[in-house]
Design an enzyme around this catalytic site. Sequence first.
Site, PDB file in Angstrom:
ATOM      1  N   LYS A   1      13.442 -16.768  -7.340  1.00 20.11           N
ATOM      2  CA  LYS A   1      13.290 -15.843  -8.475  1.00 20.11           C
ATOM      3  C   LYS A   1      12.365 -16.456  -9.518  1.00 20.11           C
ATOM      4  CE  LYS A   1      14.312 -12.903  -7.246  1.00 20.11           C
ATOM      5  NZ  LYS A   1      14.834 -12.551  -5.969  1.00 20.11           N
TER       6      LYS A   1
ATOM      7  N   GLU B   1       8.680 -16.584  -8.336  1.00 19.68           N
ATOM      8  CA  GLU B   1       8.074 -15.254  -8.152  1.00 19.68           C
ATOM      9  C   GLU B   1       7.569 -14.666  -9.471  1.00 19.68           C
ATOM     10  OE1 GLU B   1      10.069 -12.514  -4.764  1.00 19.68           O
ATOM     11  OE2 GLU B   1      11.466 -13.198  -6.272  1.00 19.68           O
TER      12      GLU B   1
ATOM     13  N   ASN C   1      -2.549   2.516   5.498  1.00 17.30           N
ATOM     14  CA  ASN C   1      -1.657   1.375   5.252  1.00 17.30           C
ATOM     15  C   ASN C   1      -1.533   0.617   6.560  1.00 17.30           C
ATOM     16  OD1 ASN C   1      -1.152   2.480   2.783  1.00 17.30           O
ATOM     17  ND2 ASN C   1       0.993   3.000   3.160  1.00 17.30           N
ATOM     18  N   GLY C   2      -1.426  -0.703   6.493  1.00 17.32           N
ATOM     19  CA  GLY C   2      -1.255  -1.485   7.723  1.00 17.32           C
ATOM     20  C   GLY C   2      -2.454  -2.371   7.968  1.00 17.32           C
TER      21      GLY C   2
ATOM     22  N   TRP D   1      -2.925  -2.874  -1.548  1.00 19.75           N
ATOM     23  CA  TRP D   1      -2.555  -4.276  -1.742  1.00 19.75           C
ATOM     24  C   TRP D   1      -3.435  -5.054  -0.776  1.00 19.75           C
ATOM     25  CZ3 TRP D   1      -0.009  -8.159   1.213  1.00 19.75           C
ATOM     26  CH2 TRP D   1       0.513  -9.219   0.463  1.00 19.75           C
TER      27      TRP D   1
ATOM     28  N   GLU E   1      17.769 -19.035  -3.766  1.00 22.40           N
ATOM     29  CA  GLU E   1      17.440 -17.744  -4.366  1.00 22.40           C
ATOM     30  C   GLU E   1      17.037 -17.909  -5.836  1.00 22.40           C
ATOM     31  OE1 GLU E   1      16.646 -14.933  -3.530  1.00 22.40           O
ATOM     32  OE2 GLU E   1      17.146 -13.537  -5.131  1.00 22.40           O
TER      33      GLU E   1
ATOM     34  N   HIS F   1      16.828 -38.212  -0.548  1.00 23.73           N
ATOM     35  CA  HIS F   1      15.914 -38.360   0.593  1.00 23.73           C
ATOM     36  C   HIS F   1      14.518 -37.851   0.270  1.00 23.73           C
ATOM     37  CE1 HIS F   1      19.201 -39.674   3.057  1.00 23.73           C
ATOM     38  NE2 HIS F   1      19.905 -38.598   2.726  1.00 23.73           N
TER      39      HIS F   1
ATOM     40  N   CYS G   1       0.813  -1.221   0.000  1.00 21.81           N
ATOM     41  CA  CYS G   1       0.000   0.000   0.000  1.00 21.81           C
ATOM     42  C   CYS G   1       0.845   1.268   0.000  1.00 21.81           C
ATOM     43  CB  CYS G   1      -0.893   0.016   1.225  1.00 21.81           C
ATOM     44  SG  CYS G   1      -1.957  -1.411   1.348  1.00 21.81           S
TER      45      CYS G   1
ATOM     46  N   LYS H   1       6.500  -5.139  -3.228  1.00 22.00           N
ATOM     47  CA  LYS H   1       7.925  -4.845  -3.095  1.00 22.00           C
ATOM     48  C   LYS H   1       8.309  -4.651  -1.638  1.00 22.00           C
ATOM     49  CE  LYS H   1      12.005  -3.902  -4.491  1.00 22.00           C
ATOM     50  NZ  LYS H   1      12.736  -5.101  -4.914  1.00 22.00           N
TER      51      LYS H   1
ATOM     52  N   ARG I   1       5.792  -0.799  -5.897  1.00 17.60           N
ATOM     53  CA  ARG I   1       5.700  -1.562  -4.664  1.00 17.60           C
ATOM     54  C   ARG I   1       4.672  -2.687  -4.758  1.00 17.60           C
ATOM     55  NH1 ARG I   1       6.406   1.019   0.483  1.00 17.60           N
ATOM     56  NH2 ARG I   1       8.220   2.323   0.332  1.00 17.60           N
TER      57      ARG I   1
END
Length: 616
Positions: A493, A496, A108-109, A73, A489, A512, A2, A611, A27
Amino acid sequence: MCGIVASVSTRNIVPILVQGLQRLEYRGYDSCGVAVHADGLKRARSTSRVAELQAQVSAEHLEGGTGIAHTRWATHGAPAVHNAHPHFSHGSGAGSNARPGKVALVHNGIIENHDELRAALQAKGYVFDSQTDTEVIVHLMDSLYDGDLFEALKAAVAQLRGAYAIAAFCKDEPHRVVGARAGSPLILGVGQDHSENFLASDAMALAGVTDQIVYLEEGDLVDIQLGKYWVFDRQHQRAAREVKTVHAHSGAAELGPYRHYMQKEIFEQPRAIADTLEGVEGIVPELFGDGAYRVFQDIDSVLILACGTSYYSGCAAKYWLESIAKIPTQVEVASEYRYRDSVPSPKTLVVTITQSGETADTLAALRHAQGLGMTQTLTICNVATSAMVRECKLAYITRAGVEIGVASTKAFTTQLAGLFLLTLALAQAKGRLSEEDEAAHLKAMRHLPAALQAVLALEPQVISWAEDFAKMENALFLGRGLHYPIALEGALKLKEISYIHAEAYPAGELKHGPLALVTSAMPVVTVAPNDALLEKLKSNMQEVRARGGVLYVLADADSHIDSSEGVHVIRMPEHYGALSPLLHVVPLQLLAYHTAVARGTDVDKPRNLAKSVTVE
Ligand code: G6P
């Protein structure tokens, strides 16, 4: 996540508010809106892009000098117009007792006690038309309003539990916006000509509008009017907050020759690493701030706290800290650490890693550690003015520059550079770094920009891998030791931005469990530097080939692994020893990027992700 932009001005402020939202788009958001005072409360809201909102405000001639704007968001309630901010209060009562709504608000929050507040407000006759937690604040302020919006805000926040940054205005007070922050960032922008003032969740929203910024502190309340503003602390006392000149990076928004910000940011890594290491002439603890030497001497262990990509940089740093500095290191996902019973030690250095410096879980984990008596704190952070830098004793500011793509790339490699420096500084403070080793490590660090440039030249080979990956729905990533976090990582990527299901394993774990998944439809990416574990890794690769799995191997310059049927090899330009993770991650970033491009996804704004995650 947000974003908020708000203003009180004598000019029509709508274009500035919308432009501010555009600057915050990176964001991540799923709806947006703007409201102004124009003989009452007027607004436009959209579940499309900010560009669509812009068209809507032009078509409807939405204009005014006092306004608030928001990118949302979704957390509580689906991305839908009725859930988009700004929210308006409807007023309460019925019939002759009816009282029209007065307040417009963005938030926001997350308000945790929204259920109980909603029930109390409904009992007073307030009607809700969204599923958001935010709507309780606007009705609450309306119910508490008695001619002074700031007083209503003060009384309202006393009843809120959770995290918030708020901006609101009132129909009866045309030249006033009030705001509050607790757990979510909010800044005040002082207008260049001293007649207008702004609030925003990030200084970047005001780039080109004002560079005079006040960073509000936890619990602050703010009242902005034409040419005047007041800040109050959590005890409601007037607070003097420094006005800083902030050169918000409007230039970072230019794409240049690149198709996406992520691609631009991948290619910026040589420059970002050079900037991050600029001025590092030798290894001295003071690189991390005054008093670092004493702290580094005192501590006997390290606890790293972070989220997402930043967490993986911490996982790589553990290997360095234990093998080079010989300091026991624990790495923990911030959202786990903050809620579990752990055994604190005052001799532990708490290291947070965060690109934004505003990630809610990482900040909460830091505060949790501090609450347990761990006061030796250090952050590796990309934003010098962030809450994280303010709240940690020591800091190393990475200089990646603004990162717009949701999938983090240059922030990750610059974090690794900062963490390697930390390893060397700790080793030195403990008397475990010889002069020869220091000189060799510094030489390798200075060569990194050139080495990264050579790795970026592998892009055409990576594109040919990406053509295969674009047709797949699953992928496995394998690595060992220091390169296991790089495999993690790489998988992050890919998932995402291309939405391919990807998982990473330490290669020794293959037998395993994940080996059961290996077929020709499951490409296996193997990060294979020429280190002590290479021969073991080669055996793991055989295990994959024997089951018909297809290998995509990032081999080192001197790994002696060649392409053959079912084995695709990209050879790294040079062998890089301890710093090799910084180089090996780059082809994996490019692989995710080109696979996503081939699949036609929204690379810079992947679905459902944000973001800067400023809510829990
Ligand atoms: C979000 C971003 C990631 C990032 C993570 C941690 O999930 O999409 O790219 O790694 O937050 O963010 P931080 O700012 O604390 O590094």
